[in-house]
Design a protein around this motif. Structure first.
Motif, PDB file in Angstrom:
ATOM      1  N   ASN A  44      69.626  17.644  59.544  1.00 50.70           N
ATOM      2  CA  ASN A  44      69.343  17.913  58.187  1.00 50.70           C
ATOM      3  C   ASN A  44      70.166  15.981  57.437  1.00 50.70           C
ATOM      4  O   ASN A  44      71.042  15.740  59.011  1.00 50.70           O
ATOM      5  N   LYS A  45      70.376  16.093  56.344  1.00 44.51           N
ATOM      6  CA  LYS A  45      71.250  15.474  56.645  1.00 44.51           C
ATOM      7  C   LYS A  45      72.650  15.263  56.048  1.00 44.51           C
ATOM      8  O   LYS A  45      73.155  16.059  56.101  1.00 44.51           O
ATOM      9  N   HIS A  46      73.448  14.117  57.123  1.00 38.54           N
ATOM     10  CA  HIS A  46      74.508  14.384  56.548  1.00 38.54           C
ATOM     11  C   HIS A  46      75.477  13.194  55.939  1.00 38.54           C
ATOM     12  O   HIS A  46      74.934  11.788  56.664  1.00 38.54           O
TER      13      HIS A  46
ATOM     14  N   THR B  73      70.224   6.406  55.770  1.00 34.64           N
ATOM     15  CA  THR B  73      70.503   5.618  54.536  1.00 34.64           C
ATOM     16  C   THR B  73      71.813   5.152  53.444  1.00 34.64           C
ATOM     17  O   THR B  73      73.165   5.856  53.874  1.00 34.64           O
ATOM     18  N   LEU B  74      71.923   3.706  53.308  1.00 35.37           N
ATOM     19  CA  LEU B  74      72.846   3.222  52.940  1.00 35.37           C
ATOM     20  C   LEU B  74      73.057   3.467  51.602  1.00 35.37           C
ATOM     21  O   LEU B  74      72.141   3.649  50.356  1.00 35.37           O
ATOM     22  N   GLY B  75      74.519   3.826  50.773  1.00 38.56           N
ATOM     23  CA  GLY B  75      74.252   3.991  49.194  1.00 38.56           C
ATOM     24  C   GLY B  75      75.912   3.062  49.301  1.00 38.56           C
ATOM     25  O   GLY B  75      76.543   3.106  49.848  1.00 38.56           O
ATOM     26  N   GLY B  76      75.616   2.226  47.992  1.00 35.97           N
ATOM     27  CA  GLY B  76      76.111   1.348  47.426  1.00 35.97           C
ATOM     28  C   GLY B  76      75.986   1.688  45.920  1.00 35.97           C
ATOM     29  O   GLY B  76      75.733   2.602  45.258  1.00 35.97           O
ATOM     30  N   LYS B  77      77.520   1.085  45.247  1.00 29.62           N
ATOM     31  CA  LYS B  77      77.653   1.137  43.950  1.00 29.62           C
ATOM     32  C   LYS B  77      75.966   0.439  42.863  1.00 29.62           C
ATOM     33  O   LYS B  77      76.017   1.291  41.648  1.00 29.62           O
ATOM     34  N   GLU B  78      75.752   0.052  43.659  1.00 24.93           N
ATOM     35  CA  GLU B  78      74.074  -0.588  42.832  1.00 24.93           C
ATOM     36  C   GLU B  78      72.950   0.614  43.837  1.00 24.93           C
ATOM     37  O   GLU B  78      71.725   0.013  42.911  1.00 24.93           O
ATOM     38  N   GLY B  79      73.218   1.650  44.147  1.00 21.54           N
ATOM     39  CA  GLY B  79      71.498   1.855  44.655  1.00 21.54           C
ATOM     40  C   GLY B  79      71.620   2.694  46.093  1.00 21.54           C
ATOM     41  O   GLY B  79      72.573   1.939  46.603  1.00 21.54           O
TER      42      GLY B  79
ATOM     43  N   GLU C 192      70.152  11.004  59.598  1.00 19.89           N
ATOM     44  CA  GLU C 192      69.759  12.031  59.983  1.00 19.89           C
ATOM     45  C   GLU C 192      69.252  11.644  61.898  1.00 19.89           C
ATOM     46  O   GLU C 192      69.028  10.418  62.247  1.00 19.89           O
ATOM     47  N   LYS C 193      68.784  12.573  62.308  1.00 21.26           N
ATOM     48  CA  LYS C 193      68.390  13.056  64.365  1.00 21.26           C
ATOM     49  C   LYS C 193      66.833  13.696  64.022  1.00 21.26           C
ATOM     50  O   LYS C 193      67.167  14.739  63.446  1.00 21.26           O
ATOM     51  N   GLN C 194      66.220  13.117  64.808  1.00 18.39           N
ATOM     52  CA  GLN C 194      65.687  14.549  65.569  1.00 18.39           C
ATOM     53  C   GLN C 194      65.847  14.211  67.398  1.00 18.39           C
ATOM     54  O   GLN C 194      66.172  13.234  67.877  1.00 18.39           O
ATOM     55  N   GLY C 195      66.089  15.830  67.363  1.00 17.31           N
ATOM     56  CA  GLY C 195      65.333  16.504  69.326  1.00 17.31           C
ATOM     57  C   GLY C 195      66.746  16.856  69.291  1.00 17.31           C
ATOM     58  O   GLY C 195      67.308  17.067  68.275  1.00 17.31           O
ATOM     59  N   ASP C 196      67.445  15.831  70.487  1.00 14.40           N
ATOM     60  CA  ASP C 196      68.592  16.782  71.039  1.00 14.40           C
ATOM     61  C   ASP C 196      69.621  16.679  70.231  1.00 14.40           C
ATOM     62  O   ASP C 196      70.074  15.265  69.267  1.00 14.40           O
ATOM     63  N   PRO C 197      71.407  17.052  70.671  1.00 17.05           N
ATOM     64  CA  PRO C 197      72.310  16.940  69.735  1.00 17.05           C
ATOM     65  C   PRO C 197      73.218  15.736  69.860  1.00 17.05           C
ATOM     66  O   PRO C 197      72.425  14.876  70.968  1.00 17.05           O
ATOM     67  N   TRP C 198      73.655  15.065  68.789  1.00 20.95           N
ATOM     68  CA  TRP C 198      73.350  13.047  68.972  1.00 20.95           C
ATOM     69  C   TRP C 198      75.331  13.088  68.386  1.00 20.95           C
ATOM     70  O   TRP C 198      75.648  13.462  67.624  1.00 20.95           O
ATOM     71  N   PHE C 199      75.955  12.820  69.499  1.00 26.72           N
ATOM     72  CA  PHE C 199      77.810  12.201  69.058  1.00 26.72           C
ATOM     73  C   PHE C 199      77.727  10.781  68.254  1.00 26.72           C
ATOM     74  O   PHE C 199      76.647   9.750  69.339  1.00 26.72           O
ATOM     75  N   VAL C 200      77.822  11.055  67.088  1.00 32.11           N
ATOM     76  CA  VAL C 200      78.589   9.420  67.154  1.00 32.11           C
ATOM     77  C   VAL C 200      79.843   9.345  66.396  1.00 32.11           C
ATOM     78  O   VAL C 200      80.557  10.050  65.661  1.00 32.11           O
ATOM     79  N   ALA C 201      80.511   8.185  67.608  1.00 30.68           N
ATOM     80  CA  ALA C 201      82.048   7.803  67.186  1.00 30.68           C
ATOM     81  C   ALA C 201      82.301   7.539  65.652  1.00 30.68           C
ATOM     82  O   ALA C 201      82.832   7.717  65.376  1.00 30.68           O
ATOM     83  N   LYS C 202      81.935   5.490  65.949  1.00 33.13           N
ATOM     84  CA  LYS C 202      81.404   5.375  64.389  1.00 33.13           C
ATOM     85  C   LYS C 202      80.371   4.491  64.016  1.00 33.13           C
ATOM     86  O   LYS C 202      79.689   4.283  64.719  1.00 33.13           O
TER      87      LYS C 202
END
Length: 644
Positions: free
Chosen positions: A103-105, A25-31, A70-80
């Motif tokens: 959960n939501k991160h 989900t993306l969040g900006g100044k306009e919503g 967010e993700k479903q399932g096993d652990p996920w490593f996100v670099a960037k």
């Protein structure tokens, strides 16, 4: 409809991720955008993948401020993640962590600190020591701090596994004393290096004894002697008999050096399997000769002079002198392992690391600059506390200072740590060692310090163009505050700044942190088997008291003073394990996870790497002319972080 381009980068092979689905989900100044599933025709999110997705939104979001993953399932490593807006603006969201739950991160500048402070909590292992990461065991560390699974296989080696690999199993349970040097060689020959062979051939030589204070695994004890200590009553007749030289004149010329192990005075020695061990606090006087050799000229084994504490000299009998040097080498082993190695290049780097993760947001340039230099540090230190210095650890079982003594040494050592002693140029100056010849630790170390300093200065000055910016950076100031309070509890007059007032102060401090975590650790760690593998050169423990009279020592005395066969084997196995290079090592100048995005710091990294390569070539060319090459500060051998 408005389209955003989302690029997701996963980690290298260290961070394999396999799971069902991911959402953004993306969040900006306009919503906010709608929650959107990331899909691709390629297998998603395997190690090293860089995947690009188109994300449709009903309307422009304005300047992007945050994302939700967010993700479903096993652990996920996100670099960037990188998000390109319809107007072409590129937004960077460094993540560099495992997502283990569903959960939501929320990812935005500074948003990670509350979560990090809950994960990375302080604990004091022993009173009088630096605080450490709170973790009951290595498995309780945050997943981000765990070894890559291949490295973990390496590090779970026990002493028994190492003994097996070194082909020493038949000796491991033998409690007998050594009866001749040849038997020790039979054990040693199972695993040799070029340097350890040199040590075997020269361990009795006075010139090699002196050389080790400069370029062995503990180049931290020697200092120029301007005035003899009152408790070390050496006379001209003792050391320069029938010569024209005088101690006072040689001291004025800068030719006399001292190693004082007073930190060991009164330390309670260990008891191994019901047998008392012995530990002394010697003083060693050395003389730089006209041919630039550093020669020992006097040894006193205890701090208080007296009839039962003679000053040993090279002119004494062969076995008197060799026995005295053996007690010195054992003292050096204990100070090296506990002060120079464990405290200064493991426990303090852990303080730097935990304070960094608790106080510096991921988007901060200091976080990006230092993260490669704290890789695996918490994991290796938890293992050290579990297996080396615990009640049933290797140090307690097999070394002369194990048990109560090792904590006495660590506590005393911390009180002697100053900021200047952690900064190599200042330390060399304070010890009066600027002109001492054949001091390769100093020469290579200063070159490395200057290259790191230049890299750090160019990078930090890009972000801080005036001193006020540093003064107003609360995250950096809090990082320093926690280092002071947790690294040096109840310590005063360390010289470490209480706050950063200028860019230059910040540059020097960060240089010290990187140098300590990389070069200094390499200098005191990598050569352990080289210099300790041949036990007579550096016994891990001693089983007879120091001599109180001259003229009585024999070869049998020396052999009975050496540790028993099983202790010798355990010492060899431990230093062999500690000297093994990592299977997934990242060396200085190599940054596989690209955290910076701006042109200037990226160019600085390129120049940094080029300068390190030039230094490596210079060191290799120098080493070609040496009987014993000094390789521990060659950049190609220096890991980025304390990971072993």
């Amino acid at each position: 409809m408005t389209t955003y381009i989302v690029t997701v980068s996963t980690g290298d092979e260290t961070h394999t991720s396999k799971f069902h689905s991911a959402f953004i989900t993306l969040g900006g100044k306009e919503g906010w955008s709608d929650r959107t599933k990331l899909t691709s025709l390629r297998p998603p999110f395997l190690q090293g993948n860089v995947l690009t997705f188109e994300m449709a939104c009903n309307r422009p979001l304005g300047e992007l401020l945050a994302i939700i993953l967010e993700k479903q399932g096993d652990p996920w490593f996100v670099a960037k993640l990188e998000v390109k807006s319809p107007l072409g603006d590129l937004y960077h969201f460094p993540v560099h962590k495992w997502i283990t739950d569903c959960n939501k991160h929320y990812i935005q500048e500074g948003s990670d600190l509350e979560e990090k402070q809950a994960l990375y909590r302080w604990n004091q292992f022993k009173d009088g020591l630096p605080f450490s990461m709170k973790a009951d065991s290595s498995t309780s560390l945050p997943l981000d701090e765990h070894f890559y699974y291949k490295k973990d296989l390496d590090m779970i080696f026990t002493g028994a596994k190492a003994i097996s690999m070194l082909k020493l199993r038949q000796w491991a349970e033998c409690k007998s004393k050594w009866t001749n040097i040849e038997d020790i060689y039979y054990l040693y020959r199972c695993h040799r290096t070029k340097t350890s062979d040199y040590v075997y051939e020269h361990w009795k030589d006075n010139s090699f004894f002196g050389y080790q204070f400069l370029n062995g695994v503990n180049p931290m004890m020697i200092r120029r002697c301007k005035t003899l200590p009152r408790n070390f009553p050496v006379t001209d007749d003792m050391v320069f008999k029938n010569q024209n030289q005088k101690l006072t004149k040689e001291m004025e010329k800068g030719n006399i050096f001292l190693c004082d192990y007073k930190i060991l005075d009164g330390v309670k020695p260990n008891n191994i399997k019901g047998k008392d061990q012995y530990l002394v606090a010697p003083l060693v006087l050395l003389h730089k000769t006209s041919d630039d050799k550093l020669m020992p000229i006097a040894i006193q084994l205890k701090q208080s002079p007296g009839k039962d504490n003679p000053i040993f000299l090279p002119s004494d009998t062969e076995w008197d002198w060799l026995l005295a040097k053996t007690f010195v080498r054992n003292a050096d082993f204990n100070v090296h392992e506990l002060s120079s190695h464990l405290l200064r290049t493991h426990l303090l780097p852990e303080v730097f690391a935990v304070a960094l993760l608790r106080n510096i947001p991921m988007m901060h340039p200091l976080h990006k600059l230092l993260m490669p230099h704290v890789r695996y540090t918490m994991m290796i230190n938890v293992l050290a506390r579990e297996r080396l210095i615990s009640d049933d650890g290797v140090f307690k079982k097999f070394t002369s200072s194990g048990g109560e003594g090792m904590f006495t040494i660590l506590q005393r050592a911390l009180t002697s740590v100053t900021y200047r002693s952690l900064c190599l140029p200042d330390d060399i100056s304070d010890r009066g060692l600027e002109l001492l010849p054949n001091f390769y630790y100093r020469d290579d170390g200063l070159d490395l310090w200057n290259i790191i300093y230049s890299f750090v200065k160019g990078t930090l000055q890009y972000y801080y163009n005036k001193d006020e910016m540093v003064q107003e950076d609360e995250a950096v100031q809090q990082w320093l505050c926690e280092i002071n309070s947790k690294g040096f509890p109840n310590q005063k007059n360390t010289g470490i700044p209480e706050s950063f007032k200028t860019v230059d102060e910040l540059v020097k401090f960060v240089t010290m942190v990187i140098f300590t975590c990389s070069a200094q650790h390499s200098a005191v760690n990598s050569g352990q088997y080289d210099f300790i593998g041949w036990m007579p050169n550096t016994p891990v423990s001693l089983e007879r008291p120091p001599p109180s009279r001259k003229g009585e020592a024999t070869e049998e005395t020396l052999l009975h003073t050496f540790p028993a066969m099983d202790t010798t084997v355990q010492g060899m196995a431990t230093v062999w394990l500690l000297s093994q290079p990592s299977t997934d090592a990242e060396y200085l100048g190599n940054y596989p996870e690209q955290r910076f995005t701006e042109d200037v710091p990226l160019e600085n990294i390129k120049v940094f790497k080029e300068q390190l390569e030039k230094l490596s070539l210079k060191i290799c060319q120098r080493n070609e002319g040496l009987d014993l090459p000094y390789t521990y500060l060659d950049p190609k051998n220096v890991e980025n972080s304390v990971s072993l």
